[in-house]
Design a protein around this motif. Structure first.
Motif, mmCIF file in Angstrom:
data_model
loop_
_atom_site.group_PDB
_atom_site.id
_atom_site.type_symbol
_atom_site.label_atom_id
_atom_site.label_comp_id
_atom_site.label_asym_id
_atom_site.label_seq_id
_atom_site.Cartn_x
_atom_site.Cartn_y
_atom_site.Cartn_z
ATOM 1 N N LEU A 1 0.830 -1.201 0.000
ATOM 2 C CA LEU A 1 0.000 0.000 0.000
ATOM 3 C C LEU A 1 0.865 1.252 0.000
ATOM 4 O O LEU A 1 0.621 2.195 -0.763
ATOM 5 N N GLY A 2 1.887 1.265 0.845
ATOM 6 C CA GLY A 2 2.774 2.411 0.895
ATOM 7 C C GLY A 2 3.499 2.610 -0.424
ATOM 8 O O GLY A 2 3.579 3.722 -0.940
ATOM 9 N N PHE B 1 3.601 5.886 -2.873
ATOM 10 C CA PHE B 1 4.873 6.552 -3.147
ATOM 11 C C PHE B 1 5.174 6.574 -4.632
ATOM 12 O O PHE B 1 5.610 7.589 -5.189
ATOM 13 N N ASN B 2 4.947 5.429 -5.289
ATOM 14 C CA ASN B 2 5.235 5.334 -6.717
ATOM 15 C C ASN B 2 4.317 6.238 -7.534
ATOM 16 O O ASN B 2 4.728 6.796 -8.554
ATOM 17 N N THR B 3 3.084 6.390 -7.064
ATOM 18 C CA THR B 3 2.143 7.283 -7.750
ATOM 19 C C THR B 3 2.627 8.725 -7.668
ATOM 20 O O THR B 3 2.563 9.476 -8.648
ATOM 21 N N GLY C 1 5.989 15.607 -1.307
ATOM 22 C CA GLY C 1 4.867 14.690 -1.481
ATOM 23 C C GLY C 1 4.986 13.477 -0.576
ATOM 24 O O GLY C 1 3.998 13.019 0.010
ATOM 25 N N LEU C 2 6.201 12.954 -0.446
ATOM 26 C CA LEU C 2 6.423 11.815 0.450
ATOM 27 C C LEU C 2 6.229 12.236 1.910
ATOM 28 O O LEU C 2 5.711 11.472 2.720
ATOM 29 N N TRP C 3 6.644 13.457 2.224
ATOM 30 C CA TRP C 3 6.487 13.969 3.597
ATOM 31 C C TRP C 3 5.016 13.943 4.011
ATOM 32 O O TRP C 3 4.689 13.644 5.158
ATOM 33 N N ARG C 4 4.147 14.282 3.079
ATOM 34 C CA ARG C 4 2.716 14.321 3.393
ATOM 35 C C ARG C 4 2.150 12.925 3.636
ATOM 36 O O ARG C 4 1.040 12.790 4.139
ATOM 37 N N LEU D 1 9.420 -0.576 -4.363
ATOM 38 C CA LEU D 1 9.687 0.848 -4.572
ATOM 39 C C LEU D 1 10.549 1.125 -5.801
ATOM 40 O O LEU D 1 11.072 2.237 -5.965
ATOM 41 N N ALA D 2 10.685 0.149 -6.666
ATOM 42 C CA ALA D 2 11.524 0.309 -7.857
ATOM 43 C C ALA D 2 11.150 1.537 -8.695
ATOM 44 O O ALA D 2 12.041 2.289 -9.128
ATOM 45 N N PRO D 3 9.852 1.812 -8.953
ATOM 46 C CA PRO D 3 9.498 3.006 -9.746
ATOM 47 C C PRO D 3 9.935 4.308 -9.083
ATOM 48 O O PRO D 3 10.411 5.223 -9.758
ATOM 49 N N LEU D 4 9.797 4.395 -7.769
ATOM 50 C CA LEU D 4 10.215 5.589 -7.038
ATOM 51 C C LEU D 4 11.723 5.773 -7.133
ATOM 52 O O LEU D 4 12.220 6.875 -7.407
#
Length: 206
Positions: free
Chosen positions: A70-71, A75-77, A97-100, A125-128
């Motif tokens: 889910l996380g 994150f990737n989005t 964005g990640l901070w939020r 988390l590969a896309p991130l």
């Protein structure tokens, strides 16, 4: 969880979906504070019983894997929608964005500390991570980022520094400019350059 025959099937499905989301949300918040938290603690935080939790997750590992997934999806989005031409702005916007998503970030980061979940987290988390590397390459090529280290090393520095900052519960409630300034420092911007960039793009930290 057994449902009385008098409860319509549609209502059962709706309640089940609501409970499932509540459990995941509670898990993110609880695990952000304590990665060793028990299922009882998570269920209590969601306002449900341990038995109800087992109706959605077979065991703790199943719950942790879904929290990671889910996380990672969120994150990737965030990484995918960052399309600023200026790599400095894009990186600052990505960090903010990640901070939020603080609780999700901290939960995922805490889970990743376990050897059993490191590879799964990295894979999810590969896309991130790919987006961070793209921004690093672009920033160095444009002369906007420091050039004393390779793009690969700089991307790692950004990732690890951001992860450490995002995990700091003592910074809860702080403005997103905190993490934006941290990553901009890592890539070589002075504090005055950071201030000017954020002032020119106030929506980054709005």
């Amino acid at each position: 969880m057994a449902w009385p025959d008098s409860v319509p099937a549609r209502e059962r499905r709706s309640d089940a979906t609501t409970n499932h989301k509540a459990l995941l949300h509670a898990a993110q918040i609880v695990l952000a504070e304590n990665p060793q938290a028990s299922l009882d603690t998570i269920a209590q935080a969601a306002g449900l019983s341990r038995r109800a939790l087992y109706g959605h997750f077979a065991d703790r590992e199943t719950l942790l894997r879904e929290v990671i997934a889910l996380g990672a999806e969120r994150f990737n989005t965030i990484a995918e929608i960052i399309d600023d031409i200026d790599p400095r702005v894009a990186l600052a916007r990505l960090a903010a964005g990640l901070w939020r998503e603080a609780s999700a970030v901290r939960a995922a980061a805490n889970i990743a500390l376990s050897e059993a979940h490191v590879s799964e987290t990295v894979r999810s988390l590969a896309p991130l991570r790919r987006r961070v590397r793209e921004l690093t390459d672009a920033g160095i090529a444009a002369g906007a980022f420091r050039r004393d280290v390779s793009p690969e090393v700089l991307a790692i520095l950004i990732e690890e520094t951001a992860r450490a900052t995002l995990r700091q519960t003592r910074l809860t409630g702080s403005n997103p400019s905190v993490i934006a300034r941290v990553v901009l420092s890592i890539v070589g911007l002075s504090w005055t350059e950071q201030a000017a960039l954020i002032a020119s793009n106030p929506d980054i930290v709005a």
